[in-house]
Design an enzyme around this catalytic site. Structure first.
Site, short mmCIF file in Angstrom:
data_model
loop_
_atom_site.label_atom_id
_atom_site.label_comp_id
_atom_site.label_asym_id
_atom_site.label_seq_id
_atom_site.Cartn_x
_atom_site.Cartn_y
_atom_site.Cartn_z
CG PHE A 227 13.26 95.43 -55.15
CD1 PHE A 227 12.09 94.97 -54.59
CD2 PHE A 227 13.51 96.81 -55.14
CE1 PHE A 227 11.16 95.86 -54.04
CE2 PHE A 227 12.60 97.70 -54.60
CZ PHE A 227 11.42 97.23 -54.04
CB CYS A 341 10.95 95.75 -65.72
SG CYS A 341 9.99 95.20 -64.31
N1 SAH Z 1 17.49 92.84 -59.52
C1 SAH Z 1 17.20 91.46 -59.77
C2 SAH Z 1 15.77 91.24 -60.22
C3 SAH Z 1 14.73 91.79 -59.29
S1 SAH Z 1 13.18 91.05 -59.50
C4 SAH Z 1 18.19 90.88 -60.76
O1 SAH Z 1 19.01 91.64 -61.36
O2 SAH Z 1 18.19 89.67 -60.96
C5 SAH Z 1 12.26 91.70 -58.18
C6 SAH Z 1 12.57 91.09 -56.82
O3 SAH Z 1 11.87 91.86 -55.87
C7 SAH Z 1 12.14 89.67 -56.59
O4 SAH Z 1 13.25 88.89 -56.19
C8 SAH Z 1 11.11 89.73 -55.44
O5 SAH Z 1 11.26 88.65 -54.52
C9 SAH Z 1 11.49 91.02 -54.79
N2 SAH Z 1 10.46 91.75 -54.04
C10 SAH Z 1 9.18 92.00 -54.37
N3 SAH Z 1 8.59 92.81 -53.45
C11 SAH Z 1 9.54 93.07 -52.51
C12 SAH Z 1 9.55 93.87 -51.34
N4 SAH Z 1 8.48 94.56 -50.94
N5 SAH Z 1 10.70 93.95 -50.63
C13 SAH Z 1 11.80 93.26 -51.03
N6 SAH Z 1 11.84 92.50 -52.14
C14 SAH Z 1 10.72 92.41 -52.88
#
Ligand code: SAH
Length: 397
Positions: A227, A341
């Site tokens: 993510f 979160c």
């Molecule tokens: N770690 C990041 C914030 C993550 S926010 C930082 O430090 O900036 C959550 C992210 O998860 C988003 O970018 C979203 O696009 C992604 N996401 C949501 N569901 C997902 C999935 N099933 N597989 C991969 N990415 C996913």
């Protein structure tokens, strides 16, 4: 004349402890006909004055306190709140070399429902309460007084506004539209933020301290950053000397920015030292497990899985599932950096979820460090709900 709400007998306890929410069931009488978001006086059943609050007739949280002092809720009220918020952050801004930070953390800065992030000269507002919406123009005037060179942009495209009887809205409130890329800096790392199209106000500022703490676990390691969004943790991992970082996300624009971010930091990403993988993390983790691919460090920073009390169980299961998979693809002695979160899931429950994941993964897991939200996302002592982000560093055998 200002309208007023009278509390039920004995329902003033939390207000006396300076908690800013008044629930509908705690109100005995409304005097006058306050509009959506209008300022009202709050009194005890027998008429003793307690606070000024914003009235929200559609919400279970029927009023949110602006002030426990009998002051006008005018431009100078907002100016004072903004100045106080800036003052509380000056040392953090200097210490961490920040050109992007959370200026206003809603209830914790005495401005319920108002979140404001500052990216260089762009102030990005998320207004989640009826009172915030009602006072929008005063708030913008106050922001201009405090930061005369700033542009103000609204990103109130958030579904919870419905609960307050508000529609989603975005757009310029002052100055000009933010460009596609505003580059901020934190801890010496440059990050490009797309204010108009990015998630939330553009970036996850709240993980800054955890990103910095993650750096110490990554030298010469193979890191999987799940993510990844625009690379946050992955950039710090590169800075911290990781051998290789795989950033995985389902959003291609986020991954494109992640790659751009690695370039503007002039990190050496040749020889596949950094990979930007468009993949569903749930599937990817299973693939790695089934193939026997192993990592030294897995970073797990998913989106919020628990959005209401009703889905606490399913959300907790989601966290258990991905953390179990992460443990299964770690080498013995590897590190899992895992976060939640979801404000409705406390740190104790998150710890239990990790313990359950360890049992299911068949691995021995030791907690070695705890994390929480970055220091500019401060929590008022009267408002414990302000603590929403938690994380652990775990050693996995
Ligand atoms: N770690 C990041 C914030 C993550 S926010 C930082 O430090 O900036 C959550 C992210 O998860 C988003 O970018 C979203 O696009 C992604 N996401 C949501 N569901 C997902 C999935 N099933 N597989 C991969 N990415 C996913």
């Amino acid at each position: 004349m200002t309208s007023a709400i009278y509390l039920e007998k004995g329902r003033d306890k939390s207000l006396r402890r300076k908690h800013p929410w008044i629930f509908s069931r705690g109100i005995s009488k409304v005097e006058g006909t306050p509009e959506l978001g209008e300022t009202v006086d709050v009194l005890t059943k027998d008429g003793r004055w307690l606070a000024k609050a914003a009235y929200s007739p559609n919400s279970q949280i029927r009023a949110r306190v602006w002030s426990f002092e009998n002051v006008e809720i005018d431009k100078s009220f907002f100016v004072k709140r903004i100045q106080d918020a800036q003052l509380l952050r000056e040392d953090i801004i200097k210490r961490d070399g920040l050109t992007g930070y959370r200026l206003i953390a809603a209830e914790s800065d005495g401005l319920p429902g108002i979140t404001i992030d500052k990216y260089q000269d762009y102030l990005v507002c998320q207004l989640l309460s009826a009172g915030a919406e009602y006072n929008k123009s005063l708030l913008v005037e106050a922001l201009i007084e405090c930061f005369p060179n700033c542009h103000v942009y609204e990103r109130s495209d958030v579904a919870v506004r419905k609960k307050e009887g508000l529609k989603e809205t975005v757009g310029v409130l002052h100055g000009s539209t933010p460009p596609e890329s505003v580059v901020i800096e934190e801890n010496g790392v440059k990050i490009s933020v797309d204010i108009v199209n990015g998630h939330k106000t553009g970036f996850y500022l709240d993980q800054r301290d955890s990103r910095l703490q993650a750096m110490k676990y990554v030298q010469d390691k193979e890191v999987l950053n799940c993510f990844s969004y625009t690379g946050g943790f992955g950039l710090y991992a590169l800075k911290g000397g990781a051998k290789r970082v795989i950033n995985a996300d389902v959003s291609q624009p986020a991954l494109d920015t992640a790659k751009y971010n690695a370039q503007i930091n002039e990190f050496d990403i040749s020889k596949k030292r950094a990979v930007f993988l468009n993949a569903d993390v749930f599937k990817l983790l299973r693939e790695y497990r089934d193939q026997g691919t192993k990592f030294d460090v897995v970073i797990m920073d998913p989106p919020k899985f628990v959005s209401s009390k009703n889905n606490l169980t399913s959300g907790a299961n989601g966290y258990k599932d991905i953390n179990m998979l992460a443990m299964q693809i770690l080498k013995p002695g590897g590190i899992l950096l895992t976060y939640s979160c979801s404000g409705l899931m406390g740190a104790d429950l998150f710890q239990k979820v990790i313990a359950d994941a360890a049992l299911d993964a068949g691995r021995s897991v030791k907690f070695v460090e705890r994390f929480e939200q970055a220091a500019d996302h401060l929590t008022d002592s009267a408002y414990p709900e302000g603590f929403y982000l938690k994380g652990f560093a775990c050693k996995v055998l």
